[in-house]
Design a protein around this motif. Sequence first.
Motif, PDB file in Angstrom:
ATOM      1  N   ILE A  45      -6.152   0.664 -22.942  1.00  0.00           N
ATOM      2  CA  ILE A  45      -7.178   0.169 -23.264  1.00  0.00           C
ATOM      3  C   ILE A  45      -8.668   0.942 -23.204  1.00  0.00           C
ATOM      4  O   ILE A  45      -8.006   1.996 -22.530  1.00  0.00           O
ATOM      5  CB  ILE A  45      -7.587  -0.564 -21.617  1.00  0.00           C
ATOM      6  CG1 ILE A  45      -6.286  -1.691 -21.263  1.00  0.00           C
ATOM      7  CG2 ILE A  45      -8.896  -1.546 -21.831  1.00  0.00           C
ATOM      8  CD1 ILE A  45      -6.926  -2.294 -20.083  1.00  0.00           C
ATOM      9  N   PHE A  46      -9.176   1.220 -24.243  1.00  0.00           N
ATOM     10  CA  PHE A  46     -10.510   1.622 -24.693  1.00  0.00           C
ATOM     11  C   PHE A  46     -11.660   1.003 -23.914  1.00  0.00           C
ATOM     12  O   PHE A  46     -12.003  -0.392 -23.612  1.00  0.00           O
ATOM     13  CB  PHE A  46     -10.105   1.686 -25.527  1.00  0.00           C
ATOM     14  CG  PHE A  46      -8.936   2.806 -26.190  1.00  0.00           C
ATOM     15  CD1 PHE A  46      -7.630   3.045 -26.354  1.00  0.00           C
ATOM     16  CD2 PHE A  46      -9.666   3.767 -28.049  1.00  0.00           C
ATOM     17  CE1 PHE A  46      -7.379   4.182 -26.589  1.00  0.00           C
ATOM     18  CE2 PHE A  46      -8.627   4.590 -27.568  1.00  0.00           C
ATOM     19  CZ  PHE A  46      -7.913   5.089 -27.375  1.00  0.00           C
ATOM     20  N   GLU A  47     -12.204   2.050 -22.784  1.00  0.00           N
ATOM     21  CA  GLU A  47     -13.453   1.502 -22.611  1.00  0.00           C
ATOM     22  C   GLU A  47     -14.750   2.266 -22.833  1.00  0.00           C
ATOM     23  O   GLU A  47     -14.513   3.792 -22.894  1.00  0.00           O
ATOM     24  CB  GLU A  47     -13.546   1.728 -21.082  1.00  0.00           C
ATOM     25  CG  GLU A  47     -14.634   0.594 -20.051  1.00  0.00           C
ATOM     26  CD  GLU A  47     -14.337   0.705 -18.743  1.00  0.00           C
ATOM     27  OE1 GLU A  47     -15.399   0.182 -17.876  1.00  0.00           O
ATOM     28  OE2 GLU A  47     -13.134   1.185 -18.162  1.00  0.00           O
ATOM     29  N   VAL A  48     -15.584   2.370 -22.755  1.00  0.00           N
ATOM     30  CA  VAL A  48     -16.693   2.934 -23.119  1.00  0.00           C
ATOM     31  C   VAL A  48     -17.939   3.201 -22.215  1.00  0.00           C
ATOM     32  O   VAL A  48     -17.981   3.107 -20.975  1.00  0.00           O
ATOM     33  CB  VAL A  48     -18.052   1.908 -24.154  1.00  0.00           C
ATOM     34  CG1 VAL A  48     -19.482   2.252 -23.821  1.00  0.00           C
ATOM     35  CG2 VAL A  48     -17.192   1.014 -25.739  1.00  0.00           C
ATOM     36  N   VAL A  86      -6.885   3.302 -18.398  1.00  0.00           N
ATOM     37  CA  VAL A  86      -7.969   3.481 -19.453  1.00  0.00           C
ATOM     38  C   VAL A  86      -8.630   4.482 -20.052  1.00  0.00           C
ATOM     39  O   VAL A  86      -8.489   5.390 -19.190  1.00  0.00           O
ATOM     40  CB  VAL A  86      -8.178   2.791 -18.308  1.00  0.00           C
ATOM     41  CG1 VAL A  86     -10.232   2.424 -18.546  1.00  0.00           C
ATOM     42  CG2 VAL A  86      -8.059   0.859 -17.252  1.00  0.00           C
ATOM     43  N   LEU A  87      -8.679   4.393 -21.371  1.00  0.00           N
ATOM     44  CA  LEU A  87      -9.312   5.819 -21.457  1.00  0.00           C
ATOM     45  C   LEU A  87     -10.971   5.656 -21.964  1.00  0.00           C
ATOM     46  O   LEU A  87     -11.151   4.320 -22.573  1.00  0.00           O
ATOM     47  CB  LEU A  87      -8.651   6.255 -22.843  1.00  0.00           C
ATOM     48  CG  LEU A  87      -6.822   6.114 -23.280  1.00  0.00           C
ATOM     49  CD1 LEU A  87      -5.640   5.945 -24.604  1.00  0.00           C
ATOM     50  CD2 LEU A  87      -6.836   7.197 -22.095  1.00  0.00           C
ATOM     51  N   LYS A  88     -11.616   6.318 -21.619  1.00  0.00           N
ATOM     52  CA  LYS A  88     -13.088   6.109 -21.655  1.00  0.00           C
ATOM     53  C   LYS A  88     -13.129   6.776 -22.912  1.00  0.00           C
ATOM     54  O   LYS A  88     -12.770   7.883 -23.487  1.00  0.00           O
ATOM     55  CB  LYS A  88     -13.775   6.864 -20.811  1.00  0.00           C
ATOM     56  CG  LYS A  88     -13.574   6.508 -19.108  1.00  0.00           C
ATOM     57  CD  LYS A  88     -13.906   5.228 -19.507  1.00  0.00           C
ATOM     58  CE  LYS A  88     -13.792   4.599 -18.148  1.00  0.00           C
ATOM     59  NZ  LYS A  88     -14.176   5.445 -17.033  1.00  0.00           N
ATOM     60  N   VAL A  89     -14.202   6.029 -23.866  1.00  0.00           N
ATOM     61  CA  VAL A  89     -14.672   6.739 -24.746  1.00  0.00           C
ATOM     62  C   VAL A  89     -16.182   6.815 -25.339  1.00  0.00           C
ATOM     63  O   VAL A  89     -16.980   5.681 -24.510  1.00  0.00           O
ATOM     64  CB  VAL A  89     -13.877   5.800 -26.322  1.00  0.00           C
ATOM     65  CG1 VAL A  89     -12.826   6.378 -26.445  1.00  0.00           C
ATOM     66  CG2 VAL A  89     -13.979   4.576 -26.245  1.00  0.00           C
ATOM     67  N   GLY A 111     -19.398  -0.132 -20.624  1.00  0.00           N
ATOM     68  CA  GLY A 111     -18.678  -0.846 -19.893  1.00  0.00           C
ATOM     69  C   GLY A 111     -17.424  -1.791 -20.998  1.00  0.00           C
ATOM     70  O   GLY A 111     -16.664  -2.666 -20.351  1.00  0.00           O
ATOM     71  N   GLN A 112     -17.869  -1.654 -22.427  1.00  0.00           N
ATOM     72  CA  GLN A 112     -16.856  -3.023 -23.699  1.00  0.00           C
ATOM     73  C   GLN A 112     -15.557  -2.269 -23.388  1.00  0.00           C
ATOM     74  O   GLN A 112     -15.164  -0.931 -23.331  1.00  0.00           O
ATOM     75  CB  GLN A 112     -17.403  -2.448 -24.447  1.00  0.00           C
ATOM     76  CG  GLN A 112     -17.375  -3.450 -25.644  1.00  0.00           C
ATOM     77  CD  GLN A 112     -17.691  -4.210 -27.491  1.00  0.00           C
ATOM     78  OE1 GLN A 112     -19.301  -3.024 -27.040  1.00  0.00           O
ATOM     79  NE2 GLN A 112     -16.938  -3.966 -28.187  1.00  0.00           N
TER      80      GLN A 112
END
Length: 425
Positions: A45-48, A86-89, A111-112
């Motif tokens: 999952i990618f999370e802003v 969860v990967l933060k971008v 958080g998107q």
Amino acid sequence: MFVDKARIFVKGGKGGDGCVSFRREKYVPAGGPDGGDGGKGGSVIFEVDEGLRTLMDFRYKKKYIAQNGENGRGKKQFGKNGEDLVLKVPPGTIVRDEKTNLIIADLVENGQRAVIAKGGKGGKGNIHFATSTRQAPNFAESGSLPDERWVILELKLLADVGLIGFPNVGKSTILATVTSAKPKIANYHFTTIKPNLGVVEVDNKSFVLADIPGLIEGAHEGIGLGLEFLRHVERTKLLVHVVDISGIEGRDPIDDFDKINGELRQYAEKLSKKPQVVVANKMDLVQSEEVYKSFEQEMNKRGYEVFGVSAATGKGLKELIRYIAKRLDEIEEIPVVEEEETFKYYTIQENDQEEIIVRKENNYYILEGKRIEKLFYSTNFDDMDSLRYFQNFLVKKGIVDKLKELGIQDGDTVKIFDFEFEFYD
């Protein structure tokens, strides 16, 4: 370092296998099946994260794999689900499927989240395969294989203001002067090859200012740094168009202004209609005041506000920054669509794993696909009930009919992976 593009491999976790187990309690001589289901594999999952401004974290590590689901156990115990990875971008990140070049996710707000690689489903335990005629199934279902893909990450800056203009007109110097950013500055073209960001604070207000790589003619066709430049202009609310008013390099400021806007227009019509403030830089090098006045009059005729500044001495920059802050309060943010491809989104199909490919190669009839792989490894070929379940599945899914359409005869060889079987109707 600012990294605005990265290529990485993502893979979800495999689903846990279902369990083959039978009750073994005391005084229960003929206990039935009690094998539990496997756990679901974790997803990528990618999370802003609004605290990030670069894709630097993805420069060195290229592969990201989520946790597998646990296998089921006896006594109807389900396997534990694998944890999601969860990967933060940073905000403004677009995720593309490398194979199709279609957009999987457009991540903008803090958080998107977006699931980029789904984990496999857990396999069913043998308790699910008990029937009135098959009371002791000696087989269970394997866990599903996860999604896996190479993706391209692209970062579109979410700056409020973008500094645009030809190379070497002083954009980096302006950024360094009005913010705490420390861009590389030198007197040669294409000094800035990556966007630089800085936060401007004025009158209890703040906004993000981006020094974007210099533009050249033909940029909309990908010449030079063109497309890299234009990609970052899209989400700015206001453009500060910097020109070299001194003409020390033999350039005409009005001609430069027209060429830059021409490139914006050919890349995307809406882009060229963004609000612009014109900055005539290097006023300290102007030989005659008439040069600036003539330029100012021409820009005023076209409806642009002009500020004469000297980034080297700081003259005129405070007035410019206060005006920008005021304009930002008046501008409504309008999303820019730069190309049709923005609407082409990659859809992760639920039935991607269900397709079974039936083909003939030389004298072999070959079955391929993730669904047949899952079924194959779930089958206990030493158990008649399990073998019968396998055969019935092939009939119900129309696989046998497809083999007949290809001309299969009794005694011909069917190949599934490295295993060969003789076909008999």
